[in-house]
Design an enzyme around this catalytic site. Structure first.
Site, short mmCIF file in Angstrom:
data_model
loop_
_atom_site.label_atom_id
_atom_site.label_comp_id
_atom_site.label_asym_id
_atom_site.label_seq_id
_atom_site.Cartn_x
_atom_site.Cartn_y
_atom_site.Cartn_z
N CYS A 122 0.81 -1.22 0.00
CA CYS A 122 0.00 0.00 0.00
C CYS A 122 0.84 1.28 0.00
CB CYS A 122 -0.94 0.00 1.20
SG CYS A 122 -1.99 -1.45 1.24
N HIS A 265 -3.49 7.05 2.85
CA HIS A 265 -3.87 5.72 2.36
C HIS A 265 -5.24 5.37 2.93
CE1 HIS A 265 -3.93 1.60 1.30
NE2 HIS A 265 -3.69 1.15 2.52
N ASN A 295 -10.16 -0.51 0.29
CA ASN A 295 -8.70 -0.37 0.24
C ASN A 295 -8.22 -0.91 -1.11
OD1 ASN A 295 -5.93 -0.66 0.49
ND2 ASN A 295 -6.00 -1.57 2.54
N1 COA Z 1 -18.03 -9.04 9.77
C1 COA Z 1 -18.40 -9.32 11.01
N2 COA Z 1 -17.52 -9.62 11.99
C2 COA Z 1 -16.22 -9.62 11.67
C3 COA Z 1 -15.76 -9.34 10.38
C4 COA Z 1 -16.73 -9.04 9.40
N3 COA Z 1 -16.40 -8.74 8.13
N4 COA Z 1 -14.41 -9.41 10.36
C5 COA Z 1 -14.02 -9.73 11.60
N5 COA Z 1 -15.11 -9.88 12.38
C6 COA Z 1 -15.15 -10.23 13.81
C7 COA Z 1 -13.95 -11.04 14.22
O1 COA Z 1 -14.16 -12.41 13.93
C8 COA Z 1 -13.90 -10.77 15.70
O2 COA Z 1 -14.84 -11.59 16.32
P1 COA Z 1 -14.51 -12.25 17.76
O3 COA Z 1 -14.31 -11.09 18.68
O4 COA Z 1 -15.74 -13.06 18.02
O5 COA Z 1 -13.28 -13.05 17.56
C9 COA Z 1 -14.40 -9.33 15.80
O6 COA Z 1 -15.10 -9.05 14.57
C10 COA Z 1 -13.31 -8.30 15.99
O7 COA Z 1 -12.28 -8.60 15.07
P2 COA Z 1 -11.00 -7.70 14.96
O8 COA Z 1 -10.13 -8.21 13.89
O9 COA Z 1 -10.42 -7.49 16.31
O10 COA Z 1 -11.70 -6.33 14.49
P3 COA Z 1 -11.05 -4.92 14.36
O11 COA Z 1 -11.84 -3.95 15.11
O12 COA Z 1 -9.57 -4.93 14.57
O13 COA Z 1 -11.29 -4.59 12.81
C11 COA Z 1 -10.03 -4.60 10.75
C12 COA Z 1 -10.71 -5.44 11.83
C13 COA Z 1 -9.37 -5.51 9.76
C14 COA Z 1 -11.08 -3.75 10.08
C15 COA Z 1 -8.98 -3.66 11.40
O14 COA Z 1 -8.19 -4.41 12.29
C16 COA Z 1 -8.08 -2.98 10.42
O15 COA Z 1 -8.51 -2.11 9.69
N6 COA Z 1 -6.80 -3.31 10.43
C17 COA Z 1 -5.79 -2.60 9.67
C18 COA Z 1 -5.90 -2.76 8.19
C19 COA Z 1 -4.84 -1.89 7.59
O16 COA Z 1 -4.43 -0.89 8.08
N7 COA Z 1 -4.27 -2.25 6.53
C20 COA Z 1 -3.20 -1.36 6.04
C21 COA Z 1 -2.35 -2.02 5.20
S1 COA Z 1 -3.27 -2.56 3.81
#
Ligand code: COA
Length: 338
Positions: A122, A265, A295
């Site tokens: 990215c 980004h 993204n």
């Molecule tokens: N729909 C519903 N629930 C979902 C889900 C979806 N699409 N994706 C994950 N979950 C659930 C998980 O299974 C987890 O459930 P659990 O608590 O029962 O285990 C819960 O939601 C929380 O998951 P988590 O991964 O901790 O969520 P989060 O708040 O961290 O959000 C992202 C996930 C990926 C959106 C976030 O971590 C993120 O944006 N990360 C950075 C991405 C990034 O910056 N990339 C840059 C480089 S490309």
């Protein structure tokens, strides 16, 4: 680990045209909820994404890139014969080789260009811009086409709700040119880049290349799709994007109060909001379009820059802060005068 571009002093090369291309097909959060166990409410509240674009099966990354490039070239008023350098930042090349940039060259008929790709996930577009600046500043090339283009739908595991809701396809391009003016519009004041290869495991496509070729035995595990530790990636993204922004501002001799628009980004609206908060930039000075496209990795910044310019959200003379973070990990930031 961290390297500052040594030629960060104001330079006589600048962006003279922007363009972007997003595939027509829209996939909404509602559509995603029919494929995996998710909801519009979860995706919107956790990421800010409402929909994303998906390229057709007949479209390769170079097709998206070429469409964006043609618009940037038209805006810049240059022809294919004027282009002496094509750099495509992508993690979804048409093929392992030839480079996607060579396919773009063929499609444009840009026969005078030297062409190669950059892989920095990215952060790829800002890496590519900095590499292009070295060519332009050194005097070895006058006009460059710098593209961020991705067909991430080709790397998505459509059964993994943790990742499949986040990404989309698209391309953005800029034409950069060495200028005879000392302070041309669209000039880059500073460029900061960094990498941390000790964290390769947190965000990767582990299979399909030399470390883990696809075989009949592993194909069912989908190793050739995006694997991400979301929470860890989030934390590193915030830290590195803030640090890089502060460094780029300091090198440019600017402060947060000077910023007219942050072009970040587009991975997660919460990341953008935390960065704006930590830098002390009001949210209305952050450009966000991830609700429309998700993204798109290397494409997010050039697409956002093009939309910000064409919509009038940024105008000539504005101070812009560009900042990115991606797999590797990699990060980069630039301050520009538009
Ligand atoms: N729909 C519903 N629930 C979902 C889900 C979806 N699409 N994706 C994950 N979950 C659930 C998980 O299974 C987890 O459930 P659990 O608590 O029962 O285990 C819960 O939601 C929380 O998951 P988590 O991964 O901790 O969520 P989060 O708040 O961290 O959000 C992202 C996930 C990926 C959106 C976030 O971590 C993120 O944006 N990360 C950075 C991405 C990034 O910056 N990339 C840059 C480089 S490309």
């Amino acid at each position: 680990m961290q390297s500052n571009d040594p030629s960060s002093a104001p330079c006589p090369c600048s962006i003279i045209g922007t363009g972007s291309y997003l595939p027509e097909r829209i996939m909404t959060n509602e559509d995603m909820s029919k494929i995996v166990d998710t909801s519009d409410e979860w995706i919107t509240s956790r990421t800010g994404i409402k929909e994303r674009r998906i390229a057709g099966p007949e479209q390769a990354t170079s097709d998206l890139a070429t469409n964006a490039a043609l618009k940037a070239m038209e805006a810049a008023g240059v022809t294919a014969a004027d282009i002496e350098l094509i750099i495509v930042a992508t993690v979804t090349p048409d093929m392992f080789f030839p480079s996607t940039a060579c396919f773009v060259q063929k499609k444009l008929g840009a026969t005078n260009a030297v062409c190669f790709d950059i892989s920095a996930a990215c952060s790829g577009f800002l890496y590519a811009m900095t590499v292009a600046r070295q060519f332009l500043n050194s005097g070895s090339r006058k006009t460059a086409l710098v593209i961020g283009a991705e067909k991430l739908s080709s790397l998505i595991n459509w059964t993994d709700r943790n990742t499949c809701v986040l990404f989309g396809d698209g391309a953005g391009a800029v034409v950069m040119q060495r200028s005879d003016e000392p302070n041309p519009p669209g000039r880059v004041l500073s460029a900061v880049m960094g990498s941390d290869g000790s964290l390769t495991d947190l965000l990767k496509v582990p299979g399909g290349a030399s470390a883990c070729p696809i075989t009949a035995d592993n194909v069912g595990l989908r190793p050739n799709t995006i694997h991400m530790e979301g929470r860890e990636t989030f934390k590193h993204a915030v830290t590195r994007m803030c640090q890089a922004s502060e460094q780029a501002l300091a090198i440019a001799g600017k402060t947060a109060a000077d910023i007219d628009m942050v072009i970040p980004h587009q991975a997660n609206a919460r990341i953008i909001s935390v960065i704006a908060d930590r830098l002390g930039v009001p949210e209305e000075k952050t450009f966000i379009n991830l609700h429309k496209y998700g993204n798109t990795s290397a494409a997010t910044i050039p697409v956002a820059l093009d939309e910000a310019h064409r919509s009038g959200r940024i105008k000539r003379g504005d101070v812009l802060l560009l900042v990115a973070f991606g797999g590797g990990f990699t990060w980069a930031s630039s301050v520009m005068v538009w």
